[in-house]
Design an enzyme around this catalytic site. Structure first.
Site, short mmCIF file in Angstrom:
data_model
loop_
_atom_site.label_atom_id
_atom_site.label_comp_id
_atom_site.label_asym_id
_atom_site.label_seq_id
_atom_site.Cartn_x
_atom_site.Cartn_y
_atom_site.Cartn_z
CG ASN A 138 -1.78 -1.23 1.30
OD1 ASN A 138 -2.42 -1.56 0.32
ND2 ASN A 138 -1.79 -1.90 2.43
CG HIS B 70 -10.34 -2.56 7.18
ND1 HIS B 70 -9.83 -2.60 8.45
CD2 HIS B 70 -9.38 -3.06 6.38
CE1 HIS B 70 -8.61 -3.10 8.42
NE2 HIS B 70 -8.31 -3.39 7.17
CD GLU C 55 -12.73 0.19 3.62
OE1 GLU C 55 -11.95 0.22 2.66
OE2 GLU C 55 -13.02 -0.85 4.20
CB SER D 21 -8.90 -1.96 1.37
OG SER D 21 -9.86 -2.73 2.05
CG ASP E 57 -10.96 3.71 7.02
OD1 ASP E 57 -9.95 4.17 6.46
OD2 ASP E 57 -10.95 2.63 7.66
CG HIS F 275 -6.83 1.69 0.85
ND1 HIS F 275 -5.69 0.93 0.72
CD2 HIS F 275 -7.58 1.08 1.81
CE1 HIS F 275 -5.76 -0.10 1.54
NE2 HIS F 275 -6.89 -0.04 2.22
CE LYS G 156 -3.65 0.25 4.73
NZ LYS G 156 -4.97 0.10 5.29
C1 LIG Z 1 -5.38 -0.81 6.47
C2 LIG Z 1 -6.69 -0.34 6.88
C3 LIG Z 1 -6.96 -0.03 8.22
C4 LIG Z 1 -6.01 -0.36 9.32
O1 LIG Z 1 -4.90 0.46 9.32
P1 LIG Z 1 -3.53 -0.08 9.95
O2 LIG Z 1 -2.73 1.15 10.17
O3 LIG Z 1 -2.94 -0.99 8.93
O4 LIG Z 1 -3.88 -0.79 11.22
C5 LIG Z 1 -8.18 0.55 8.52
N1 LIG Z 1 -9.10 0.77 7.57
C6 LIG Z 1 -8.88 0.43 6.28
C7 LIG Z 1 -9.94 0.70 5.27
C8 LIG Z 1 -7.69 -0.14 5.91
O5 LIG Z 1 -7.48 -0.51 4.65
#
Ligand SMILES: *Cc1c(COP(=O)(O)O)cnc(C)c1O
Length: 383
Positions: A38, A124, A167, A171, A196, A199, A230
């Site tokens: 990522n 997620h 989100e 993802s 969220d 990404h 990421k």
């Molecule tokens: C990766 C991810 C998370 C978690 O983040 P980390 O820092 O890896 O714990 C939360 N929400 C989404 C949509 C993700 O892709």
């Protein structure tokens, strides 16, 4: 009487069941061309990030030594929080050790037992778990389907505090939620919107702060969760929103309170990430054009990339064993792609999750598309 031997037997049986379903995972150190991380902007190995982090280790030490509520607080962390809040166009930000902890914190802190929370079916695991722990009532709606969402909202009580969690860029499918339309619907229905941006941050928007900026809906969003491991190339996550909300998180978020603060050096690296994203838009522009190119060439070759319109491009294969076998074949050709299987994706939609990053080239991606076409059309996998 079940004892420790029976227990071991039970777990060994579970492992065999996973094996037989094609769902047993093995940890695999990366090798080959990165088509699965990522690290969308290629910042994880950027010389300036590494330099800042190394200097901060020398100045501040390795560990933070305690929770931020105790001796773990550092000036550099609150500095980067203010910087990030300004970047997101929000009042305040709070930094967490991971996105998982950030989502758990937000959902368990703000959602109370009798609240309703509308949650996209593909959200997620950290969102799903946060909602579970909150004990609010979850109402799942069809993935990115605002009509389904609106219908479910209409059939719930106006007298209950309602939340919508999504989100902004998904993802596993690489498609965008219509967050600007959600913001409008939330305004009309008195629903609190949490987005969220794991990404999307660093990648979308004129200034690179994410899809909230890109779609111009900041005024309708309560909180944004932006992971820093990421595109930002380091680790952790920021939660951004009004200062009263951040203040309340500091008082009540258990993953924040009862956990040692992350190493301060990460905050130093993140200051540099934000600067690079603000000052060098060419990285995300390059990512966008490479991604569009790969989507087009896979589609031309008859490969099923689902609903992707972003740098995350699934190659949907369906069967678990087939996804695994095709991943291995592509790995043997030097491409680091990984099979994604349930429960990360719905049953029957096992896939390769390809992610593009700004360090790749058109030439590499064309070779990759050719390889995908070859192995998906030739490989016959017995099950
Ligand atoms: C990766 C991810 C998370 C978690 O983040 P980390 O820092 O890896 O714990 C939360 N929400 C989404 C949509 C993700 O892709």
């Amino acid at each position: 009487m079940p004892g420790t031997a029976a227990f071991e037997e039970r777990i060994r049986r579970r492992l065999v069941e996973l094996e037989e379903a094609g769902l047993r995972r093995v940890l695999q150190v990366p090798s080959g061309i990165d088509l699965s991380s990522n690290d969308y902007l290629g910042l994880a190995n950027h010389p300036r990030l590494k330099q800042c982090m190394a200097e901060a280790v020398l100045a501040e030490g390795c560990g933070s030594t305690a929770s931020r509520l105790l001796r773990g607080e550092r000036a550099i962390v609150s500095t980067v929080e203010r910087r990030f809040a300004a970047f997101k166009g929000m009042e305040a930000s709070l930094y967490f050790g991971s996105g998982y902890a950030a989502n758990l914190s937000v959902l368990t802190t703000f959602l109370e037992r009798h609240d309703l929370v509308f949650s996209d079916a593909q959200n997620h695991a950290s969102i799903v778990d946060g909602i579970r722990l909150s004990r609010a009532k979850r109402i799942k709606f069809r993935h990115c389907d605002i009509d389904d969402l609106a219908r479910r909202m209409r059939s719930t009580s106006q007298d209950t505090q309602r939340f919508l969690v999504t989100e902004s860029l998904f993802s596993m499918d690489g498609d965008f939620a219509p967050i600007d339309d959600y913001a409008q619907l939330c305004r009309e229905t008195g629903t609190v919107l949490i987005v969220d941006e794991a990404h999307a941050v660093g990648v979308y928007g004129l200034r690179g702060s994410g899809r909230i900026e890109g779609t111009g809906c900041a005024g309708g969003v309560f909180l944004s969760v932006d992971t820093a491991g990421k595109a930002l190339g380091a680790a952790g996550a920021f939660v951004s929103g009004p200062s009263w909300a951040v203040d309340y998180l500091i008082q009540r978020a258990r993953p924040f309170m009862f956990s040692t603060a992350p190493p301060p050096s990460i905050a130093a690296a993140l200051e540099t990430s934000i600067s690079l994203i603000e000052d060098e838009p060419e990285r995300r522009q390059r990512l966008e054009s490479l991604s569009a190119g790969l989507r087009a060439s896979l589609a031309e070759r008859g490969v099923n990339i689902g609903r992707s319109t972003s740098q995350i491009i699934p190659i949907i294969l369906g069967d678990n064993e087939r996804a695994k076998a095709i991943a291995v074949e592509l790995q043997q050709e030097g491409f680091d792609v990984r099979a994604i299987r349930p429960p990360a994706v719905p049953p029957g939609t096992a896939r390769l999750r390809v992610s593009v990053n700004a360090n790749l080239t058109e030439e590499i991606l064309k070779r990759f598309a050719d390889a995908v076409q070859r192995v998906t059309q030739c490989s016959v996998v017995s099950s």
